[in-house]
Design an enzyme around this catalytic site. Structure first.
Site, short mmCIF file in Angstrom:
data_model
loop_
_atom_site.label_atom_id
_atom_site.label_comp_id
_atom_site.label_asym_id
_atom_site.label_seq_id
_atom_site.Cartn_x
_atom_site.Cartn_y
_atom_site.Cartn_z
CB CYS A 1 45.39 55.40 -12.06
SG CYS A 1 47.36 55.84 -10.60
CE1 TYR A 2 48.14 55.85 -7.04
CE2 TYR A 2 48.55 58.57 -7.08
CZ TYR A 2 49.09 57.00 -7.16
OH TYR A 2 50.31 56.91 -7.10
CG ASP B 1 48.47 56.13 -19.20
OD1 ASP B 1 47.58 55.69 -18.82
OD2 ASP B 1 49.16 57.68 -19.26
NE ARG C 1 54.47 58.00 -2.86
CZ ARG C 1 56.07 58.16 -3.65
NH1 ARG C 1 56.95 58.10 -2.62
NH2 ARG C 1 56.34 58.09 -4.74
CG HIS D 1 46.28 57.68 -15.87
ND1 HIS D 1 47.72 57.70 -16.02
CD2 HIS D 1 47.03 57.72 -14.48
CE1 HIS D 1 47.98 57.57 -15.36
NE2 HIS D 1 47.74 57.72 -14.39
CG ASP E 1 47.73 60.09 -11.07
OD1 ASP E 1 46.59 59.69 -11.52
OD2 ASP E 1 48.96 58.78 -10.67
CE LYS F 1 54.63 62.16 -4.56
NZ LYS F 1 56.03 61.16 -5.34
CG HIS G 1 51.97 53.38 -3.52
ND1 HIS G 1 51.25 53.06 -4.11
CD2 HIS G 1 52.69 55.58 -3.81
CE1 HIS G 1 50.74 54.72 -5.21
NE2 HIS G 1 51.83 55.15 -5.18
CG ASP H 1 48.89 61.56 -12.95
OD1 ASP H 1 47.76 62.97 -12.33
OD2 ASP H 1 49.40 61.92 -13.46
C1 FPP Z 1 47.96 44.40 -9.56
C2 FPP Z 1 48.87 45.68 -9.89
C3 FPP Z 1 50.22 44.77 -10.26
C4 FPP Z 1 49.07 47.00 -8.97
C5 FPP Z 1 49.58 48.24 -9.24
C6 FPP Z 1 49.17 48.86 -8.19
C7 FPP Z 1 50.49 50.26 -7.94
C8 FPP Z 1 49.51 51.00 -9.05
C9 FPP Z 1 51.28 50.01 -7.66
C10 FPP Z 1 52.30 51.50 -7.97
C11 FPP Z 1 53.27 51.63 -7.16
C12 FPP Z 1 54.28 52.84 -7.17
C13 FPP Z 1 55.49 53.19 -5.34
C14 FPP Z 1 53.79 54.19 -8.09
C15 FPP Z 1 54.44 55.72 -7.44
O1 FPP Z 1 54.64 56.45 -8.03
P1 FPP Z 1 54.89 57.58 -7.70
O2 FPP Z 1 56.22 58.36 -7.23
O3 FPP Z 1 55.72 58.14 -9.37
O4 FPP Z 1 53.04 58.44 -7.75
P2 FPP Z 1 52.90 58.97 -6.73
O5 FPP Z 1 53.78 60.34 -6.59
O6 FPP Z 1 51.75 59.49 -6.40
O7 FPP Z 1 53.32 57.92 -5.50
ZN ZN Z 2 48.29 58.07 -12.38
#
Ligand code: FPP
Ligand code: ZN
Length: 418
Positions: free
Chosen positions: A286-287, A346, A278, A349, A284, A281, A235, A339
């Site tokens: 934030c990535y 927010d 990942r 983001h 978004d 998916k 991820h 996102d």
């Molecule tokens: C410094 C620090 C604490 C950093 C944080 C790093 C970070 C953003 C980790 C994400 C964890 C995670 C598995 C999100 C999946 O969310 P989801 O399933 O809602 O999203 P997805 O569908 O995009 O995977």
């Molecule tokens: Zn996000």
């Protein structure tokens, strides 16, 4: 789609999908059919831009973002008594967004934030999500980063570094990993938070990160990216944490950098231009930081390894396509970023969309700065340090400040670390 609609793509999305205005911050429930249609519209807007070069270039809504962030910062100081467990994060997200926008924060607001964060510091070291709560590595990272962004003597003095080292030693595990808090769960975010704050405040000791690089390497899986713990799905958030920690520790070469590069390159979405977190998916905003931020880290790791074949003149991602996604699809017309269309703005983001935009605009390698600003020069953000995600001058200033005052090593000997 006419010119008017194209200038504010989010309004166009709202109209087309019958969504209410994005003005309020209510979380919208979007059905999967609606979501599929929104995905189609993202492609429609971006393709229209790519195919019609008479359209105006996308604009960063600077003033609107500034207004949204300033309100957030003031609301924060009005509500310091709140028990919200993410308040140090809000301080960091807002302060970092403002430094990227080159917007100064008044001395009195900086002092308010320092006093508030001091109240979040635990008597046993580290910071908690709010006053009186248990110390936790995530708010510790957010608080230390926010204080380094403020960068005044008052801010540096808030951090009790001897106690911070005690806290880090108390969450260290014999296999090199870290738990998020005493009695809490292990995951790779905690290793990054610990490495980041220890290096910024100059409290790293030989034992503190013993076996940590080996544990982080064990989180890299067959996909090429890293999971939260060994054996978990790769991820972007976790991959950033593991890679940044390895770069700080000077052990980036221990990762399989080529498979990591391959994994992250395929996370940039072919049509949207933004990144997914990942495999399989959705895109978004934030990535834009967690994934695109890996490319400068890979350059740093490869450069150290002396591998010049991969470390050439490009970031190895489509910098323009990422800027298109952020500027066209992730800006709320009333300020703040998000996102994807259909979601609310927010501060999280806002911070990571702007951080990703900065990464896409500035490419520094071996002191050469390759700038690529989509749209007018006014869209330019300040550069960010890809390891700490703080502006580089503030990183340099903190390192210089804390290097003047080493914390005594004997504290480690006193602690019970295996
Ligand atoms: C410094 C620090 C604490 C950093 C944080 C790093 C970070 C953003 C980790 C994400 C964890 C995670 C598995 C999100 C999946 O969310 P989801 O399933 O809602 O999203 P997805 O569908 O995009 O995977
Ligand atoms: Zn996000």
């Amino acid at each position: 789609m006419d010119m008017e609609e194209m200038s504010t793509p989010l309004r166009y999305f709202c109209k087309k999908h019958n969504l209410e205005s994005f003005k309020d911050d209510k979380v919208k429930t979007v059905t999967s059919t609606q979501q599929n249609r929104i995905e189609g519209t993202i492609q429609e807007v971006i393709n229209a831009y790519r195919q019609n070069n008479t359209l105006p270039q996308p604009t960063l809504l600077r003033e609107q973002h500034y207004g949204y962030l300033k309100k957030g910062l003031h609301n924060l100081s009005d509500a310091y008594e709140s028990l919200d467990a993410s308040r140090p994060w809000l301080c960091y997200w807002i302060l970092h967004s403002l430094e990227l926008l080159d917007e100064p924060v008044s001395t009195s607001v900086c002092s308010d934030v320092c006093r508030f964060l001091a109240r979040c510091q635990s008597p046993t070291g580290g910071f908690a999500g709010g006053p009186g709560q248990q110390a936790h590595l995530a708010p510790t990272y957010a608080a230390v980063s926010a204080l380094c962004i403020i960068g005044t003597q008052e801010a540096y003095d808030v951090i009790d570094r001897e106690k911070l080292l005690d806290f880090l030693l108390s969450v260290k595990q014999p296999d090199g990993s870290f738990v998020m808090h005493v009695g809490g769960e292990v995951d790779i975010r905690s290793a990054y938070c610990a490495v980041s704050v220890a290096s910024l405040t100059n409290i790293t000791t030989p034992k503190l990160f013993e076996r940590t690089p080996g544990w982080i390497v064990s989180c890299q899986n067959w996909e090429g990216g890293l999971g939260g713990v060994p054996g978990m799905e790769a991820h972007g958030g976790y991959t950033f944490c593991g890679t940044a920690a390895m770069v700080i520790l000077g052990e980036g070469h221990m990762l399989n950098l080529k498979s990591l590069l391959r994994w992250v390159a395929y996370r940039q979405m072919r049509f949207e231009g933004g990144f997914q977190g990942r495999c399989n998916k959705l895109v978004d905003g934030c990535y834009s930081f967690w994934q695109a931020g890996l490319l400068p880290l890979l350059h740093l790791a490869l450069f150290r390894e002396g591998d010049s074949t991969l470390s050439t003149s490009s970031w190895m991602f489509e910098r323009q396509a990422l800027q298109e996604y952020i500027l066209l699809c992730c800006q709320n017309p009333d300020g703040g970023l998000l996102d994807k269309p259909g979601k609310s703005r927010d501060f999280y983001h806002t911070c990571y969309c702007l951080s990703g935009l900065s990464i896409a605009q500035h490419f520094k390698i071996r002191d050469v700065h390759h700038k690529l600003i989509l749209g007018k020069e006014e869209n330019r953000l300040a550069p960010t340090d890809p390891v700490y995600n703080i502006c580089p001058e503030k990183v340099a200033q903190a390192l210089e400040h804390f290097n003047l005052f080493p914390v005594p090593l004997q504290r480690e000997a006193a602690a019970n670390v295996s």
